[in-house]
Design a protein around this motif. Structure first.
Motif: not given
Ligand code: SF4
Length: 730
Positions: A399-413
């Motif tokens: 879950q943390g890996i997703g939270t810190i942005g290891f995803t294709p798109q970052l949340k806008q903020e």
């Protein structure tokens, strides 16, 4: 009754096994490492950290299980012998099982395999780093991708995704695309946030839990204590699972004397739908509830529905239009049982819905998750204390890996914060998810792949395709603590394996996030082997050499505390990260727990969702296959060949209902070939098992050769658990 399945699950057996394993690797080393202030390396339920080893976030001791001991034992094993890579050719190592590879020992030196090599060759760290740097310097960023497992820390994950984006690509993804992505996407659409809405403490007051498509007796063992407590308080546990798992009926909780001696009943009601019959089952429960509400309006929370949700009428209409006959056929559950479940639900005060990959691993995974949310919304069981939604996440920091942005798109903020912090512009492309990367690699679209932990080859559906895809990449980099099949069957033209420190060997603290969005801090500890480096050190060093002129202070990022400062300033809800080095205070991420009916969606309300299809019927003379983990396994890491909890001593088996065997004149231990649209697997032994007729189970990852790449269109989670197959007797 299938007598082969053990009567007692866990209990003394787990204690003795853990002791035996501890003695094998050194009892004091094991105890010391388990008691150290590091978070558990195994599942995302979470334990350890600053409250002390073997403690949960409430401080409850001992919070530990066999899985934690296994993971620790793997890191405590000796180094791979010095002549190992000279002695064994890649062709031979390819044939070894994940267990044999894992037990080869700890990786302690970088090893490289260049085109034409028959063996991996140990190289120096300097050669390894320079080879990676020169490769990256000549790689078109768009032809690179970056993948992370949920084992790595928040700091390593954040740093590598930052490097990838500054390097020039959004092809950044993590292993949750192959497990719970459907939960994240489904929840986000329904309630505005993609994670659990409750904290661990909420479960202390739950009087009914729906446990759907999950087998925590094998995969989240400490959760069994929570279920035991619910039953002891007089609450109910409704288990929904196509297979009747003995551990979900009665479990011997090792940390509770009464349970250890006499066992604890777990399921108060056990429901066995068809595989992927959960969506129509939820619709059926909703239908019964809505019908009940005609005479007893109080069973629905009308105030909650009216004030805090949207689209109730459309959902109500959909449910009314679904016929009982269709719901029974699609779910495999008779109407009276669905009505009974609705009555239990209507009578309960604090209800939690927990689920795992039995829900997400389908081509309609998102809609399966939303079917559960719909049920919860009907009675206002989201957005308040002591009730809510709980996806049971897998790896300790997935879950943390997703939270810190290891995803294709970052949340806008997040993206805006990051860009303004460094005065940079990051790539705007969509970036590819994990399956997208594998498919593009197969088409020759990548020259470079960086794997931060994990076993990417082993995690993939359609293993043959995945192997071919990875072999098309010029340079594949793996960072691991031990060997796994990816290193041999998922090689690129050149493959480099970098040996890294385990979490409790890190020279500086790192952080991890549990499935309750609770961020723990791990102290790290003394290095067990010379020659290993921390993931953060390796990433920062490579980044600094590849992008020396970028405004990112890569040198400062050799230190994890500096990375935490940035995470705290750019990632929503993570502000306490900036204080954690001083206060050592672990925290729940702000905005995740929903104890009030204020939903972080665009409208501020939750939404009922109508599925696009009601489910799909079984095909005549075909079986629906789900791949499952065994008790002695964690994700792709198989610690033990036998599956004690199911009484099965091989992994090359098909678990099938006795009726399905009798009808065809098949007998136990007959061998069959399993055929799907993707591939065939021969030599699989039939084992009778209490699973709903028409459905079968096989072990992941071995059965991945027959799992197609069909994925949920919304979450891109492959359907590891609803594979259409035929069986052919050999
Ligand atoms: S249940 Fe999960 S977090 Fe807890 S000790 Fe076991 S593996 Fe670790």
């Amino acid at each position: 009754m299938i007598t082969r399945i053990p009567r007692k699950i866990a209990g003394w057996d787990s204690i003795l096994f853990s002791m035996k394993l501890s003695f094998k690797v050194g009892p004091w080393s094991m105890l010391k490492s388990l008691l150290s202030r590091n978070s558990c390396k195994s599942c995302a339920l979470g334990m350890g950290g600053q409250k002390g080893g073997m403690r949960d976030e409430r401080g409850v001791f001992p919070s530990v299980c066999k899985k934690a001991v296994w993971a620790q034992a793997s890191d405590l094993q000796p180094a791979i012998p010095g002549d190992f890579f000279r002695r064994y050719a890649i062709d031979e190592l390819k044939t070894r099982t994940p267990l044999e590879l894992e037990h080869s020992g700890r990786l302690t030196t970088p090893v490289l395999c260049a085109p034409g090599d028959t063996h991996y060759r140990p190289i120096s760290w300097e050669e390894a780093l320079e080879t990676t740097v020169t490769t990256l310097q000549t790689t078109d960023p768009d032809r690179s991708f970056f993948y992370a497992s949920g084992r790595s820390s928040n700091e390593a994950g954040f740093l590598l995704q930052l490097f990838a984006r500054v390097f020039g690509t959004n092809n950044v993804n993590n292993c949750s695309y192959y497990c719970h992505q459907a939960s994240g996407v489904g929840l986000k659409q329904s309630i505005g946030t993609g994670t659990a809405t409750i904290q661990l403490e909420d479960l202390d007051h739950t009087d009914l839990i729906f446990l759907i498509g999950a087998n925590p007796s094998s995969n989240h063992p400490r959760f069994m204590r929570t279920l035991m407590d619910i039953r002891r308080r007089g609450g109910k546990v409704i288990v929904i699972n196509p297979a009747r798992e003995r551990g979900l009926e009665k479990f011997y909780v090792p940390s509770d004397l009464r349970s250890l001696l006499f066992g604890s009943p777990i399921a108060s009601t056990y429901v066995q739908p068809h595989i992927n019959g959960d969506l129509p089952l939820c619709t059926g429960i909703a239908k019964a509830l809505l019908q009940m509400a005609e005479s007893k309006p109080g069973v629905l929370d009308r105030v909650f529905i009216d004030e805090y949700t949207d689209h109730f009428s459309a959902y109500q209409q959909y449910v009314a239009n679904s016929s009982w006959q269709e719901l029974e056929t699609l779910s495999g559950v008779p109407r009276p049982l669905m009505e009974q479940l609705a009555r239990h639900y209507a009578q309960a005060k604090n209800v939690v819905f927990a689920w795992a990959m039995g829900i997400t691993h389908h081509a309609n995974g998102v809609e399966g998750v939303q079917a559960i949310v719909n049920l919860a919304l009907l009675r206002g069981m989201v957005g308040r204390k002591q009730a809510g939604l709980l996806p049971l996440r897998g790896h300790s920091n997935v879950q943390g890996i997703g939270t810190i942005g290891f995803t294709p798109q970052l949340k806008q903020e997040f993206l805006d914060n990051l860009e303004s912090a460094y005065g940079i512009h990051l790539p705007t492309g969509e970036g590819l998810d994990t399956l997208g990367c594998i498919e593009r690699a197969h088409a020759g679209g990548f020259d470079f792949a960086w794997n931060l932990g994990g076993n990417l080859y082993g995690s993939n559906p359609d293993s043959r395709f995945a192997g071919q895809a990875l072999s098309n990449i010029d340079f594949v980099l793996y960072m691991n603590t031990t060997l796994n099949p990816s290193h041999f069957l998922g090689r690129g033209r050149t493959t480099l394996i970098l040996p890294v420190l385990a979490r409790d060997e890190e020279p500086e603290p790192t952080t991890q996030e549990s499935m309750f969005s609770y961020v723990r801090m791990s102290d790290g500890g003394p290095t067990r082997f010379p020659g290993l480096k921390s993931e953060v050190e390796v990433i920062a060093e490579i980044a600094g050499r590849v992008l020396p002129d970028s405004p990112i202070p890569w040198k400062e990022f050799h230190h994890t505390a500096n990375i935490r400062q940035v995470i705290g300033s750019v990632v929503q809800g993570m502000k306490p990260m900036q204080e954690i080095d001083r206060t050592r205070k672990e925290f729940h991420i702000e905005g995740r727990t929903l104890h009030e009916p204020r939903f972080p969606s665009v409208t501020g309300r939750a939404a009922f969702k109508v599925p696009s299809t009601p489910g799909s019927p079984l095909r005549e003379n075909h079986f629906r296959l789900m791949t499952v983990r065994s008790e002695g396994q964690f994700n792709t890491v198989v610690y033990e060949t036998q599956d004690k909890f199911r009484g099965v001593d091989s992994r090359e088996v098909v678990l099938i209902h006795p009726e399905d065997m009798e009808r065809r004149g098949w007998r136990e231990n007959d061998t069959v070939t399993v055929n799907s649209s993707t591939g065939s697997l021969a030599g699989q032994k039939l084992v009778p098992y209490p699973i709903t007729p028409g459905n079968i189970m096989m072990y992941f990852p071995e059965a991945n050769v027959v799992v197609p790449r069909a994925a949920d269109p919304q979450s891109r989670t492959p359907s590891f658990k609803s594979v259409d197959v035929t069986l052919e007797k050999e």
